[in-house]
Scaffold this motif. Structure first.
Motif, PDB file in Angstrom:
ATOM      1  N   UNK A 170      33.040   3.748  65.306  1.00 41.97           N
ATOM      2  CA  UNK A 170      33.359   4.685  64.243  1.00 41.97           C
ATOM      3  C   UNK A 170      32.128   5.528  63.940  1.00 41.97           C
ATOM      4  N   UNK A 171      32.293   6.806  63.842  1.00 43.82           N
ATOM      5  CA  UNK A 171      31.198   7.721  63.524  1.00 43.82           C
ATOM      6  C   UNK A 171      30.747   7.517  62.078  1.00 43.82           C
ATOM      7  N   UNK A 172      29.554   8.007  61.760  1.00 43.10           N
ATOM      8  CA  UNK A 172      29.057   7.937  60.392  1.00 43.10           C
ATOM      9  C   UNK A 172      29.697   9.006  59.527  1.00 43.10           C
ATOM     10  N   UNK A 173      29.840   8.709  58.238  1.00 42.72           N
ATOM     11  CA  UNK A 173      30.404   9.655  57.285  1.00 42.72           C
ATOM     12  C   UNK A 173      29.596   9.589  55.994  1.00 42.72           C
ATOM     13  N   UNK A 174      29.243  10.750  55.445  1.00 46.63           N
ATOM     14  CA  UNK A 174      28.540  10.842  54.171  1.00 46.63           C
ATOM     15  C   UNK A 174      29.156  11.968  53.364  1.00 46.63           C
ATOM     16  N   UNK A 175      29.191  11.757  52.049  1.00 48.26           N
ATOM     17  CA  UNK A 175      29.579  12.812  51.125  1.00 48.26           C
ATOM     18  C   UNK A 175      28.318  13.357  50.488  1.00 48.26           C
ATOM     19  N   UNK A 176      28.172  14.676  50.511  1.00 53.63           N
ATOM     20  CA  UNK A 176      27.009  15.346  49.920  1.00 53.63           C
ATOM     21  C   UNK A 176      27.463  16.130  48.694  1.00 53.63           C
ATOM     22  N   UNK A 177      26.749  15.923  47.591  1.00 55.29           N
ATOM     23  CA  UNK A 177      27.054  16.583  46.333  1.00 55.29           C
ATOM     24  C   UNK A 177      25.848  17.431  45.944  1.00 55.29           C
ATOM     25  N   UNK A 178      26.064  18.722  45.753  1.00 55.38           N
ATOM     26  CA  UNK A 178      24.997  19.631  45.353  1.00 55.38           C
ATOM     27  C   UNK A 178      25.160  19.944  43.870  1.00 55.38           C
ATOM     28  N   UNK A 179      24.303  19.367  43.043  1.00 62.95           N
ATOM     29  CA  UNK A 179      24.358  19.591  41.598  1.00 62.95           C
ATOM     30  C   UNK A 179      23.381  20.674  41.161  1.00 62.95           C
ATOM     31  N   UNK A 180      23.007  21.566  42.081  1.00 62.64           N
ATOM     32  CA  UNK A 180      22.059  22.630  41.762  1.00 62.64           C
ATOM     33  C   UNK A 180      22.742  23.990  41.893  1.00 62.64           C
ATOM     34  N   UNK A 181      21.981  25.047  41.603  1.00 65.40           N
ATOM     35  CA  UNK A 181      22.491  26.415  41.752  1.00 65.40           C
ATOM     36  C   UNK A 181      22.069  27.031  43.085  1.00 65.40           C
ATOM     37  N   UNK A 182      21.467  26.232  43.969  1.00 64.78           N
ATOM     38  CA  UNK A 182      20.996  26.720  45.268  1.00 64.78           C
ATOM     39  C   UNK A 182      22.010  26.415  46.364  1.00 64.78           C
ATOM     40  N   UNK A 183      22.077  27.289  47.360  1.00 62.03           N
ATOM     41  CA  UNK A 183      22.858  27.055  48.570  1.00 62.03           C
ATOM     42  C   UNK A 183      21.905  26.501  49.628  1.00 62.03           C
ATOM     43  N   UNK A 184      22.271  25.392  50.278  1.00 58.50           N
ATOM     44  CA  UNK A 184      21.393  24.728  51.236  1.00 58.50           C
ATOM     45  C   UNK A 184      21.918  24.814  52.659  1.00 58.50           C
ATOM     46  N   UNK A 185      20.995  24.929  53.594  1.00 56.32           N
ATOM     47  CA  UNK A 185      21.246  24.622  54.994  1.00 56.32           C
ATOM     48  C   UNK A 185      20.732  23.197  55.161  1.00 56.32           C
ATOM     49  N   UNK A 186      21.578  22.286  55.635  1.00 52.63           N
ATOM     50  CA  UNK A 186      21.222  20.878  55.773  1.00 52.63           C
ATOM     51  C   UNK A 186      21.363  20.477  57.229  1.00 52.63           C
ATOM     52  N   UNK A 187      20.372  19.756  57.734  1.00 48.07           N
ATOM     53  CA  UNK A 187      20.456  19.181  59.070  1.00 48.07           C
ATOM     54  C   UNK A 187      20.226  17.689  58.964  1.00 48.07           C
ATOM     55  N   UNK A 188      21.150  16.911  59.522  1.00 53.38           N
ATOM     56  CA  UNK A 188      21.018  15.460  59.593  1.00 53.38           C
ATOM     57  C   UNK A 188      20.547  15.100  60.992  1.00 53.38           C
ATOM     58  N   UNK A 189      19.556  14.214  61.092  1.00 49.86           N
ATOM     59  CA  UNK A 189      19.052  13.765  62.386  1.00 49.86           C
ATOM     60  C   UNK A 189      19.615  12.382  62.658  1.00 49.86           C
ATOM     61  N   UNK A 190      20.341  12.257  63.756  1.00 50.16           N
ATOM     62  CA  UNK A 190      21.116  11.063  64.082  1.00 50.16           C
ATOM     63  C   UNK A 190      20.282  10.136  64.967  1.00 50.16           C
ATOM     64  N   UNK A 191      20.342   8.864  64.659  1.00 51.64           N
ATOM     65  CA  UNK A 191      19.619   7.825  65.396  1.00 51.64           C
ATOM     66  C   UNK A 191      20.446   7.358  66.590  1.00 51.64           C
ATOM     67  N   UNK A 192      19.778   7.154  67.713  1.00 50.75           N
ATOM     68  CA  UNK A 192      20.424   6.541  68.882  1.00 50.75           C
ATOM     69  C   UNK A 192      20.299   5.033  68.728  1.00 50.75           C
ATOM     70  N   UNK A 193      21.414   4.358  68.528  1.00 50.94           N
ATOM     71  CA  UNK A 193      21.397   2.907  68.330  1.00 50.94           C
ATOM     72  C   UNK A 193      20.838   2.533  66.975  1.00 50.94           C
ATOM     73  N   UNK A 194      20.113   1.411  66.913  1.00 50.89           N
ATOM     74  CA  UNK A 194      19.607   0.916  65.629  1.00 50.89           C
ATOM     75  C   UNK A 194      18.114   1.134  65.426  1.00 50.89           C
ATOM     76  N   UNK A 195      17.372   1.500  66.468  1.00 48.01           N
ATOM     77  CA  UNK A 195      15.926   1.662  66.365  1.00 48.01           C
ATOM     78  C   UNK A 195      15.576   3.063  65.873  1.00 48.01           C
ATOM     79  N   UNK A 196      14.855   3.178  64.745  1.00 47.30           N
ATOM     80  CA  UNK A 196      14.552   4.492  64.179  1.00 47.30           C
ATOM     81  C   UNK A 196      13.727   5.426  65.067  1.00 47.30           C
TER      82      UNK A 196
END
Length: 114
Positions: free
Chosen positions: A1-27
């Motif tokens: 199953x792929x990862x899932x996250x909900x992101x909540x922006x409580x600010x007045x700014x618009x963001x570009x967001x990049x998530x960096x995905x881990x291969x396996x369990x080792x950071x």
């Protein structure tokens, strides 16, 4: 199953967001990234990775708001660091602002009441 996250922006700014995905369990192992836009006041749910690569190693936030350019990139290098715990034990990531800094906090929805 792929990862899932909900992101909540409580600010007045618009963001570009990049998530960096881990291969396996080792950071130290990277497996690509997932980028998206998070508008002011918006809540979005993002799916990333795959069934074997569902952990996150880092996050990049970028915005130009109210005449200021803000950019922050954070990576974890070991398991159980503060960032590793924030990104990988919470299903909800909330962005708030304190003075000139954007702050990430994590949470999980409360369990359903019987």
């Amino acid at each position: 199953m792929a990862g899932t996250k909900t992101f909540i922006n409580e600010t007045t700014a618009n963001f570009q967001v990049t998530l960096f995905i881990r291969a396996g369990e080792n950071p130290v192992n990277q497996d690509g990234s997932e980028s998206f836009t998070l508008e002011a006041g918006e809540t979005v749910t993002i799916t990333y990775g795959n069934e074997t690569d569902s952990f996150l190693n880092g996050i990049l936030l970028f915005t130009i708001a109210a005449g200021d350019l803000y950019s922050s990139i954070e990576f974890t290098t070991i398991e159980d660091s503060l960032l590793d715990v924030l990104l990988n034990t919470n299903s909800i990531i909330t962005i708030t602002k304190q003075q000139t800094e954007y702050i990430l906090t994590g949470s999980n929805p409360p369990p359903p009441t019987p």
